[in-house]
Motif scaffolding. Structure first.
Motif, PDB file in Angstrom:
ATOM      1  N   VAL A  65       0.794  -1.121  -0.138  1.00 11.11           N
ATOM      2  CA  VAL A  65      -0.127   0.063  -0.111  1.00 11.11           C
ATOM      3  C   VAL A  65       0.652   1.460   0.041  1.00 11.11           C
ATOM      4  O   VAL A  65       1.990   1.331   0.643  1.00 11.11           O
ATOM      5  N   LEU A  66       0.637   2.422  -0.630  1.00 12.28           N
ATOM      6  CA  LEU A  66       0.980   3.460  -0.580  1.00 12.28           C
ATOM      7  C   LEU A  66       0.731   4.673   0.460  1.00 12.28           C
ATOM      8  O   LEU A  66      -0.432   4.811   0.717  1.00 12.28           O
ATOM      9  N   THR A  67       1.691   5.025   1.263  1.00 13.16           N
ATOM     10  CA  THR A  67       1.458   5.957   2.309  1.00 13.16           C
ATOM     11  C   THR A  67       1.948   7.133   2.028  1.00 13.16           C
ATOM     12  O   THR A  67       2.932   7.200   1.237  1.00 13.16           O
ATOM     13  N   ARG A  68       1.627   8.148   2.913  1.00  9.50           N
ATOM     14  CA  ARG A  68       2.178   9.617   2.674  1.00  9.50           C
ATOM     15  C   ARG A  68       3.917   9.378   2.912  1.00  9.50           C
ATOM     16  O   ARG A  68       4.434   8.676   3.777  1.00  9.50           O
ATOM     17  N   PRO A  69       4.594  10.404   2.639  1.00  4.45           N
ATOM     18  CA  PRO A  69       5.934  10.675   2.718  1.00  4.45           C
ATOM     19  C   PRO A  69       6.298  11.195   3.606  1.00  4.45           C
ATOM     20  O   PRO A  69       7.607  11.167   4.073  1.00  4.45           O
ATOM     21  N   ASP A  70       5.368  11.635   4.377  1.00  2.00           N
ATOM     22  CA  ASP A  70       5.782  12.891   5.401  1.00  2.00           C
ATOM     23  C   ASP A  70       5.954  12.036   6.932  1.00  2.00           C
ATOM     24  O   ASP A  70       5.807  12.905   7.859  1.00  2.00           O
ATOM     25  N   HIS A  71       5.668  10.773   7.085  1.00  2.00           N
ATOM     26  CA  HIS A  71       5.607  10.328   8.397  1.00  2.00           C
ATOM     27  C   HIS A  71       6.866  10.707   9.555  1.00  2.00           C
ATOM     28  O   HIS A  71       7.812  10.209   8.783  1.00  2.00           O
ATOM     29  N   PRO A  72       6.720  10.838  10.482  1.00  2.00           N
ATOM     30  CA  PRO A  72       7.626  11.067  11.476  1.00  2.00           C
ATOM     31  C   PRO A  72       8.544  10.002  12.027  1.00  2.00           C
ATOM     32  O   PRO A  72       9.571   9.877  12.345  1.00  2.00           O
ATOM     33  N   SER A  73       7.567   8.824  11.929  1.00  2.00           N
ATOM     34  CA  SER A  73       8.205   7.569  12.343  1.00  2.00           C
ATOM     35  C   SER A  73       7.517   6.350  11.646  1.00  2.00           C
ATOM     36  O   SER A  73       6.453   6.567  10.647  1.00  2.00           O
ATOM     37  N   GLY A  74       8.232   5.127  11.535  1.00  2.00           N
ATOM     38  CA  GLY A  74       7.501   4.074  11.117  1.00  2.00           C
ATOM     39  C   GLY A  74       6.349   3.503  11.584  1.00  2.00           C
ATOM     40  O   GLY A  74       5.449   2.836  11.008  1.00  2.00           O
ATOM     41  N   THR A  75       6.015   3.991  12.816  1.00  2.00           N
ATOM     42  CA  THR A  75       4.708   3.726  13.655  1.00  2.00           C
ATOM     43  C   THR A  75       3.602   4.398  12.967  1.00  2.00           C
ATOM     44  O   THR A  75       2.609   3.899  12.895  1.00  2.00           O
ATOM     45  N   ASP A  76       3.913   5.509  12.713  1.00  2.00           N
ATOM     46  CA  ASP A  76       2.943   6.279  12.047  1.00  2.00           C
ATOM     47  C   ASP A  76       2.732   5.788  10.426  1.00  2.00           C
ATOM     48  O   ASP A  76       1.426   5.760  10.160  1.00  2.00           O
ATOM     49  N   ALA A 191      -5.761  -1.577  18.659  1.00  2.00           N
ATOM     50  CA  ALA A 191      -6.292  -0.407  19.186  1.00  2.00           C
ATOM     51  C   ALA A 191      -5.014   0.399  19.874  1.00  2.00           C
ATOM     52  O   ALA A 191      -5.176   1.639  19.988  1.00  2.00           O
ATOM     53  N   VAL A 192      -3.932  -0.415  20.293  1.00  2.00           N
ATOM     54  CA  VAL A 192      -2.746   0.323  21.093  1.00  2.00           C
ATOM     55  C   VAL A 192      -2.093   0.891  19.854  1.00  2.00           C
ATOM     56  O   VAL A 192      -1.554   2.005  20.081  1.00  2.00           O
ATOM     57  N   LEU A 193      -1.884   0.436  18.666  1.00  2.00           N
ATOM     58  CA  LEU A 193      -1.143   1.007  17.618  1.00  2.00           C
ATOM     59  C   LEU A 193      -1.898   2.402  17.426  1.00  2.00           C
ATOM     60  O   LEU A 193      -0.973   3.296  17.213  1.00  2.00           O
ATOM     61  N   ALA A 194      -3.091   2.570  17.548  1.00  2.00           N
ATOM     62  CA  ALA A 194      -3.812   3.707  16.997  1.00  2.00           C
ATOM     63  C   ALA A 194      -3.436   4.822  18.169  1.00  2.00           C
ATOM     64  O   ALA A 194      -3.306   5.981  17.935  1.00  2.00           O
ATOM     65  N   GLN A 195      -3.633   4.538  19.516  1.00  2.00           N
ATOM     66  CA  GLN A 195      -3.140   5.272  20.460  1.00  2.00           C
ATOM     67  C   GLN A 195      -1.737   5.705  20.455  1.00  2.00           C
ATOM     68  O   GLN A 195      -1.318   7.009  20.687  1.00  2.00           O
ATOM     69  N   LEU A 196      -0.738   4.932  20.225  1.00  2.00           N
ATOM     70  CA  LEU A 196       0.739   5.282  20.046  1.00  2.00           C
ATOM     71  C   LEU A 196       0.954   6.510  18.985  1.00  2.00           C
ATOM     72  O   LEU A 196       1.912   7.305  19.328  1.00  2.00           O
ATOM     73  N   THR A 197       0.056   6.646  17.915  1.00  2.00           N
ATOM     74  CA  THR A 197       0.170   7.362  17.156  1.00  2.00           C
ATOM     75  C   THR A 197      -0.176   8.795  17.458  1.00  2.00           C
ATOM     76  O   THR A 197       0.256  10.044  16.877  1.00  2.00           O
ATOM     77  N   GLN A 198      -1.007   8.709  18.588  1.00  2.00           N
ATOM     78  CA  GLN A 198      -1.496  10.089  18.985  1.00  2.00           C
ATOM     79  C   GLN A 198      -0.513  10.704  20.057  1.00  2.00           C
ATOM     80  O   GLN A 198      -0.669  11.826  20.539  1.00  2.00           O
ATOM     81  N   LEU A 199       0.434  10.046  20.524  1.00  2.00           N
ATOM     82  CA  LEU A 199       1.480  10.409  21.614  1.00  2.00           C
ATOM     83  C   LEU A 199       2.496  11.592  21.236  1.00  2.00           C
ATOM     84  O   LEU A 199       3.217  11.440  19.924  1.00  2.00           O
ATOM     85  N   PRO A 200       2.408  12.561  21.911  1.00  2.00           N
ATOM     86  CA  PRO A 200       3.650  13.371  21.578  1.00  2.00           C
ATOM     87  C   PRO A 200       5.236  13.011  21.951  1.00  2.00           C
ATOM     88  O   PRO A 200       5.392  12.232  22.648  1.00  2.00           O
ATOM     89  N   VAL A 201       6.043  13.520  21.239  1.00  2.90           N
ATOM     90  CA  VAL A 201       7.460  13.180  21.658  1.00  2.90           C
ATOM     91  C   VAL A 201       7.813  13.524  23.012  1.00  2.90           C
ATOM     92  O   VAL A 201       7.301  14.235  23.500  1.00  2.90           O
ATOM     93  N   SER A 202       8.321  12.406  23.656  1.00  4.32           N
ATOM     94  CA  SER A 202       8.586  12.534  25.229  1.00  4.32           C
ATOM     95  C   SER A 202       9.920  13.073  25.392  1.00  4.32           C
ATOM     96  O   SER A 202      10.729  12.929  24.472  1.00  4.32           O
ATOM     97  N   ALA A 203      10.501  13.547  26.602  1.00  2.00           N
ATOM     98  CA  ALA A 203      11.574  13.923  26.962  1.00  2.00           C
ATOM     99  C   ALA A 203      12.536  12.750  26.835  1.00  2.00           C
ATOM    100  O   ALA A 203      13.672  13.056  26.222  1.00  2.00           O
ATOM    101  N   LEU A 204      12.341  11.757  27.182  1.00  2.00           N
ATOM    102  CA  LEU A 204      13.232  10.395  27.251  1.00  2.00           C
ATOM    103  C   LEU A 204      13.644  10.174  25.871  1.00  2.00           C
ATOM    104  O   LEU A 204      14.718   9.993  25.520  1.00  2.00           O
ATOM    105  N   GLU A 205      12.511  10.238  24.957  1.00  2.00           N
ATOM    106  CA  GLU A 205      12.575   9.838  23.658  1.00  2.00           C
ATOM    107  C   GLU A 205      13.524  10.863  22.874  1.00  2.00           C
ATOM    108  O   GLU A 205      14.444  10.352  22.286  1.00  2.00           O
ATOM    109  N   ALA A 206      13.212  11.948  23.065  1.00  2.00           N
ATOM    110  CA  ALA A 206      14.273  13.169  22.638  1.00  2.00           C
ATOM    111  C   ALA A 206      15.765  13.128  23.087  1.00  2.00           C
ATOM    112  O   ALA A 206      16.647  13.136  22.131  1.00  2.00           O
ATOM    113  N   ALA A 207      15.946  12.674  24.056  1.00  2.00           N
ATOM    114  CA  ALA A 207      17.180  12.384  24.708  1.00  2.00           C
ATOM    115  C   ALA A 207      17.997  11.322  23.984  1.00  2.00           C
ATOM    116  O   ALA A 207      19.269  11.359  23.672  1.00  2.00           O
TER     117      ALA A 207
END
Length: 250
Positions: A65-76, A191-207
């Motif tokens: 399937v073809l998806t958008r090119p601008d996803h910030p992560s593979g999860t999205d 259902a969990v995958l859908a929820q993960l895509t709504q989470l903002p970048v966290s401090a630990l992730e950024a670090a």
């Protein structure tokens, strides 16, 4: 139903068009699909941002399937692919298979699928870990490490060796503790995958630049299966050369 999704981007700083690279007469993405089809998956679909990869997968008999090119992560990208497939209601487990691991072993995928056989006890997220066997692995920031609780759930992921052994010099750490490294294979309840895509970048992730830390910070449990089998991701021209040598050697 267990759905295997393989994110495959065309753009790559070091290896443009990486999924289409020739490895012993077959493209890398074709080899990943071939390995995934041997696992306990009911359906295997490539999620790509590029028409060339889409056509190539369809040409060798795969599904894509073809998806958008601008996803910030593979999860999205994964979740958009699931939606483009119609969010099939009979799918109870989605497995995220890296598109740059042509030697992934079906048994590694099956180890995660096993967690989801009983929907009443299925985890939020599952992933794979492997014992660290060398100092090079232990101290490489490119190979994330993980520490677990007694339920085999991740406590923390880091690019630094965990735990720090205050009583021993680093050269002796492997002799005094069993370290685990993380392999980037995931499985989720839809259902969990859908929820993960709504989470903002966290401090630990950024670090640490590790997306899974976002999920831990948000309170999701990540159950880990252990494998003795290695992972072989292809990120550089040197990796391509090693893969071709491995295939040539049989």
């Amino acid at each position: 139903m267990v759905l295997g999704l393989i994110p495959a981007r065309y753009a790559s700083t070091r290896l443009p068009g990486k999924p289409l690279l020739d490895l012993g007469g077959r493209s890398m993405i074709a080899r990943v699909v071939q390995q995934a089809r041997q696992a306990r998956l009911d359906r295997v679909v490539v999620a790509t941002d590029d028409e060339r990869i889409l056509r190539h997968v369809l040409d060798f008999g795969g599904e894509a399937v073809l998806t958008r090119p601008d996803h910030p992560s593979g999860t999205d990208r994964l979740y958009e692919a699931f939606q483009r497939l119609g969010s099939p209601p009979d799918v109870h487990c989605i497995v995220n298979i890296q598109g740059d691991e042509p030697f992934i072993h079906p048994a590694q995928i099956d180890a995660l699928v096993a967690f989801f056989q009983d929907e009443r006890t299925a985890p939020d997220i599952a992933t794979l870990v492997k014992p660290v066997v060398s100092a090079e692995e232990l101290f490489s920031p490119h190979l994330p490490k993980v520490v677990l609780n007694h339920r085999q759930e991740a406590l923390y992921f880091s690019r630094h060796p965990l735990p720090y052994q205050r009583q021993h010099p680093p050269a002796e750490w492997l002799a005094h503790h069993r370290y685990l490294r993380h392999l980037g294979l995931y499985a989720y309840r839809p259902a969990v995958l859908a929820q993960l895509t709504q989470l903002p970048v966290s401090a630990l992730e950024a670090a640490e630049s590790l997306e899974q830390l976002r999920w831990l910070e948000a309170g999701y449990a990540i159950r880990c299966a252990e494998t003795a089998l290695d992972a072989f991701g292809i990120d550089t021209p040197a990796d391509v050369a090693r893969a071709r040598q491995r295939l040539a050697a049989g």
